[in-house]
Write a protein that holds these residues in place. Structure first.
Motif, PDB file in Angstrom:
ATOM      1  N   ALA A 134       1.100  -1.438   0.143  1.00 52.40           N
ATOM      2  CA  ALA A 134       0.228  -0.013   0.332  1.00 52.40           C
ATOM      3  C   ALA A 134       1.255   1.222   0.259  1.00 52.40           C
ATOM      4  CB  ALA A 134      -1.253   0.162   0.904  1.00 52.40           C
ATOM      5  N   ASP A 135       1.532   1.685   1.444  1.00 52.62           N
ATOM      6  CA  ASP A 135       2.480   2.292   0.780  1.00 52.62           C
ATOM      7  C   ASP A 135       2.841   2.389  -0.231  1.00 52.62           C
ATOM      8  OD1 ASP A 135       1.313   3.105   3.235  1.00 52.62           O
ATOM      9  OD2 ASP A 135       3.862   2.070   4.708  1.00 52.62           O
ATOM     10  N   PHE A 136       3.973   1.635  -0.902  1.00 54.29           N
ATOM     11  CA  PHE A 136       4.429   1.089  -1.622  1.00 54.29           C
ATOM     12  C   PHE A 136       3.921   2.202  -3.531  1.00 54.29           C
ATOM     13  CE2 PHE A 136       7.030  -1.102  -5.122  1.00 54.29           C
ATOM     14  CZ  PHE A 136       8.110  -0.210  -6.017  1.00 54.29           C
ATOM     15  N   VAL A 137       3.041   1.684  -3.542  1.00 53.65           N
ATOM     16  CA  VAL A 137       1.840   2.073  -4.191  1.00 53.65           C
ATOM     17  C   VAL A 137       1.541   3.382  -3.929  1.00 53.65           C
ATOM     18  CG1 VAL A 137      -0.394   1.914  -5.545  1.00 53.65           C
ATOM     19  CG2 VAL A 137       0.860   0.345  -5.215  1.00 53.65           C
ATOM     20  N   ARG A 138       1.230   3.960  -3.039  1.00 56.64           N
ATOM     21  CA  ARG A 138       0.890   5.604  -2.309  1.00 56.64           C
ATOM     22  C   ARG A 138       2.334   6.808  -2.956  1.00 56.64           C
ATOM     23  NH1 ARG A 138      -0.852   4.625   2.483  1.00 56.64           N
ATOM     24  NH2 ARG A 138      -2.869   3.502   2.617  1.00 56.64           N
ATOM     25  N   GLU A 139       3.128   5.899  -2.556  1.00 57.45           N
ATOM     26  CA  GLU A 139       4.348   7.018  -2.729  1.00 57.45           C
ATOM     27  C   GLU A 139       5.451   6.543  -4.411  1.00 57.45           C
ATOM     28  OE1 GLU A 139       7.433   6.393   0.677  1.00 57.45           O
ATOM     29  OE2 GLU A 139       6.184   6.543   1.996  1.00 57.45           O
ATOM     30  N   SER A 140       4.336   5.911  -4.438  1.00 60.15           N
ATOM     31  CA  SER A 140       6.001   4.938  -5.783  1.00 60.15           C
ATOM     32  C   SER A 140       4.748   5.569  -7.302  1.00 60.15           C
ATOM     33  CB  SER A 140       6.516   4.452  -6.272  1.00 60.15           C
ATOM     34  OG  SER A 140       7.494   4.239  -5.192  1.00 60.15           O
ATOM     35  N   PHE A 141       3.127   5.360  -7.442  1.00 57.77           N
ATOM     36  CA  PHE A 141       3.115   4.970  -8.757  1.00 57.77           C
ATOM     37  C   PHE A 141       1.454   5.642  -8.738  1.00 57.77           C
ATOM     38  CE2 PHE A 141       4.484   1.275  -7.084  1.00 57.77           C
ATOM     39  CZ  PHE A 141       5.783   1.562  -7.579  1.00 57.77           C
ATOM     40  N   VAL A 142       0.871   6.214 -10.043  1.00 57.42           N
ATOM     41  CA  VAL A 142      -0.001   6.977 -10.546  1.00 57.42           C
ATOM     42  C   VAL A 142      -0.659   5.651 -11.093  1.00 57.42           C
ATOM     43  CG1 VAL A 142       0.512   9.274  -9.775  1.00 57.42           C
ATOM     44  CG2 VAL A 142       1.604   8.026 -12.130  1.00 57.42           C
ATOM     45  N   LEU A 143      -2.049   5.998 -11.353  1.00 56.16           N
ATOM     46  CA  LEU A 143      -2.617   5.517 -12.288  1.00 56.16           C
ATOM     47  C   LEU A 143      -2.891   6.352 -13.899  1.00 56.16           C
ATOM     48  CD1 LEU A 143      -5.937   3.322 -10.134  1.00 56.16           C
ATOM     49  CD2 LEU A 143      -4.466   2.714 -12.003  1.00 56.16           C
ATOM     50  N   ARG A 144      -2.474   5.462 -14.395  1.00 58.37           N
ATOM     51  CA  ARG A 144      -3.030   6.372 -15.585  1.00 58.37           C
ATOM     52  C   ARG A 144      -3.687   5.259 -16.594  1.00 58.37           C
ATOM     53  NH1 ARG A 144       2.156   9.457 -17.250  1.00 58.37           N
ATOM     54  NH2 ARG A 144       2.367  10.227 -14.942  1.00 58.37           N
ATOM     55  N   LYS A 145      -4.665   5.790 -16.824  1.00 55.31           N
ATOM     56  CA  LYS A 145      -5.652   4.534 -17.852  1.00 55.31           C
ATOM     57  C   LYS A 145      -5.954   3.856 -17.289  1.00 55.31           C
ATOM     58  CE  LYS A 145      -5.442   7.773 -22.235  1.00 55.31           C
ATOM     59  NZ  LYS A 145      -4.090   8.138 -23.564  1.00 55.31           N
ATOM     60  N   GLY A 146      -5.954   3.901 -16.064  1.00 53.23           N
ATOM     61  CA  GLY A 146      -5.933   2.072 -15.745  1.00 53.23           C
ATOM     62  C   GLY A 146      -4.562   0.865 -15.741  1.00 53.23           C
ATOM     63  N   LEU A 147      -3.468   1.402 -15.776  1.00 51.32           N
ATOM     64  CA  LEU A 147      -2.476   1.372 -15.623  1.00 51.32           C
ATOM     65  C   LEU A 147      -1.665   1.662 -14.605  1.00 51.32           C
ATOM     66  CD1 LEU A 147      -1.856   0.287 -19.527  1.00 51.32           C
ATOM     67  CD2 LEU A 147      -2.619  -1.041 -17.554  1.00 51.32           C
ATOM     68  N   LEU A 148      -0.810   1.359 -14.293  1.00 51.73           N
ATOM     69  CA  LEU A 148       0.375   1.930 -13.102  1.00 51.73           C
ATOM     70  C   LEU A 148       1.440   1.995 -13.567  1.00 51.73           C
ATOM     71  CD1 LEU A 148       0.655  -0.463 -10.473  1.00 51.73           C
ATOM     72  CD2 LEU A 148      -1.096   1.930  -9.998  1.00 51.73           C
ATOM     73  N   HIS A 149       2.085   3.621 -13.185  1.00 53.29           N
ATOM     74  CA  HIS A 149       3.138   4.649 -13.709  1.00 53.29           C
ATOM     75  C   HIS A 149       3.607   4.514 -12.597  1.00 53.29           C
ATOM     76  CE1 HIS A 149       0.619   4.611 -17.724  1.00 53.29           C
ATOM     77  NE2 HIS A 149       1.287   4.882 -18.106  1.00 53.29           N
ATOM     78  N   GLY A 150       4.877   4.658 -13.061  1.00 48.42           N
ATOM     79  CA  GLY A 150       5.915   5.447 -12.342  1.00 48.42           C
ATOM     80  C   GLY A 150       5.857   6.957 -11.717  1.00 48.42           C
ATOM     81  N   LYS A 151       5.330   7.695 -10.782  1.00 45.76           N
ATOM     82  CA  LYS A 151       5.126   8.964  -9.953  1.00 45.76           C
ATOM     83  C   LYS A 151       6.228   9.285 -11.210  1.00 45.76           C
ATOM     84  CE  LYS A 151       2.619   9.893  -6.299  1.00 45.76           C
ATOM     85  NZ  LYS A 151       2.091   9.690  -4.899  1.00 45.76           N
ATOM     86  N   LYS A 152       7.631   8.985 -10.879  1.00 46.52           N
ATOM     87  CA  LYS A 152       8.915   9.991 -11.251  1.00 46.52           C
ATOM     88  C   LYS A 152       8.736   9.979 -11.926  1.00 46.52           C
ATOM     89  CE  LYS A 152      11.079  10.227  -6.897  1.00 46.52           C
ATOM     90  NZ  LYS A 152      12.610   8.654  -6.345  1.00 46.52           N
ATOM     91  N   SER A 153       8.869   8.716 -12.650  1.00 49.50           N
ATOM     92  CA  SER A 153       9.594   8.392 -14.157  1.00 49.50           C
ATOM     93  C   SER A 153       8.908   8.731 -15.394  1.00 49.50           C
ATOM     94  CB  SER A 153      10.252   6.986 -14.522  1.00 49.50           C
ATOM     95  OG  SER A 153       8.879   5.754 -13.989  1.00 49.50           O
ATOM     96  N   GLY A 154       7.552   7.959 -14.887  1.00 51.58           N
ATOM     97  CA  GLY A 154       6.198   8.261 -15.712  1.00 51.58           C
ATOM     98  C   GLY A 154       5.924   7.182 -16.459  1.00 51.58           C
ATOM     99  N   THR A 155       6.874   6.161 -16.776  1.00 46.49           N
ATOM    100  CA  THR A 155       6.755   4.494 -17.616  1.00 46.49           C
ATOM    101  C   THR A 155       5.763   4.105 -16.868  1.00 46.49           C
ATOM    102  OG1 THR A 155       8.528   3.798 -16.286  1.00 46.49           O
ATOM    103  CG2 THR A 155       9.490   5.602 -18.432  1.00 46.49           C
TER     104      THR A 155
END
Ligand code: HEC
Ligand code: HEC
Length: 193
Positions: A134-155
């Motif tokens: 939960a913390d990992f996802v909250r800190e490091s990822f975002v949802l874009r069009k239903g898919l996880l992307h790195g928050k910093k990298s955007g990949t």
């Protein structure tokens, strides 16, 4: 009903002549039924099989979702006994009365027991370096069009994971699923606001 009724109607000579074969027949039938009962009870004590998961998916998942999630998050094991939040000492009995026959309840019961005592793979394989999922996802990822992307990298996180830790394709699928479900849990309520 009295089953000796028919035998009494047979002539005495017939009875004598056939008594031996009747006894043989009865012996055979009882041997077969013993063998059959043995086979059934062997199936009954079989621990988690693919069947239990199939039964769950067919009969239970519509109301309860993923069995491992339910087992880990809601069920507890006390002195080796599985307990539910509401049905504690009566849990085993509850299962049989809850959409299941006795035999299927056995299979489901041992599956849930295994799942309740198995640590989540994420915890075993990832959390030594990362925080809780939960913390990992909250800190490091975002949802874009239903898919996880790195928050910093955007990949897309999948691209990263395919080259991380020598994960096999099915492991990448597994962890992507775990993390994405977590992402939905975290971000969907925020989007709905
Ligand atoms: C139609 C919806 C529905 C289906 C299908 C269903 N359940 Fe449930 N289940 C419930 C409800 C509602 C409760 C909570 C009320 C209760 O305890 O009866 C519950 C409670 C439970 C609990 C928690 C018991 C406790 O101690 O609180 C378990 C475990 C469970 N169900 C397992 C199963 C299994 C296994 C199946 C499939 C064989 C199944 N359920 C099918 C609706 C359902
Ligand atoms: C031995 C330590 C270690 C383990 C175990 C580990 N990771 Fe990582 N992971 C890292 C490090 C370090 C980074 C960041 C740097 C890099 O590799 O680019 C990272 C980055 C990541 C990222 C990208 C984060 C971002 O910001 O985009 C993901 C996704 C990830 N790990 C998933 C996992 C999963 C899933 C597991 C379990 C199967 C796992 N990791 C196990 C060390 C580890």
């Amino acid at each position: 009903m009295n089953h000796t009724y028919d035998v009494h109607l047979l002539p005495l000579s017939f009875k004598r002549k056939h008594l031996q074969s009747v006894i043989k027949l009865i012996l055979m039938i009882s041997l077969i039924s013993v063998a059959f009962t043995k086979k059934v009870s062997a199936d009954e004590v079989k621990p988690t099989g693919p069947d239990a998961q199939k039964i769950w998916d067919k009969t239970c998942s519509s109301c309860h979702g993923n069995s491992a999630d339910i087992a880990r998050n809601y069920l507890s094991v006390v002195d080796g006994q599985l307990q539910g939040p509401m049905h504690k000492t009566t849990f085993r009995k509850f299962l049989t009365n809850h959409y299941l026959s006795e035999m299927k309840a056995d299979a489901i019961h041992s599956m849930l027991l295994t799942q309740a005592t198995t640590k989540p793979r994420y915890e075993v394989e990832c959390s030594s370096c990362h925080k809780s999922a939960a913390d990992f996802v909250r800190e490091s990822f975002v949802l874009r069009k239903g898919l996880l992307h790195g928050k910093k990298s955007g990949t897309p996180t999948r691209y990263f994971l395919e080259k991380h830790r020598d994960l096999k394709k099915e492991d990448v699928d597994f962890f992507m699923n775990e993390l994405t479900v977590m992402g939905y849990k975290i971000y969907l309520p925020q989007l709905a606001r």
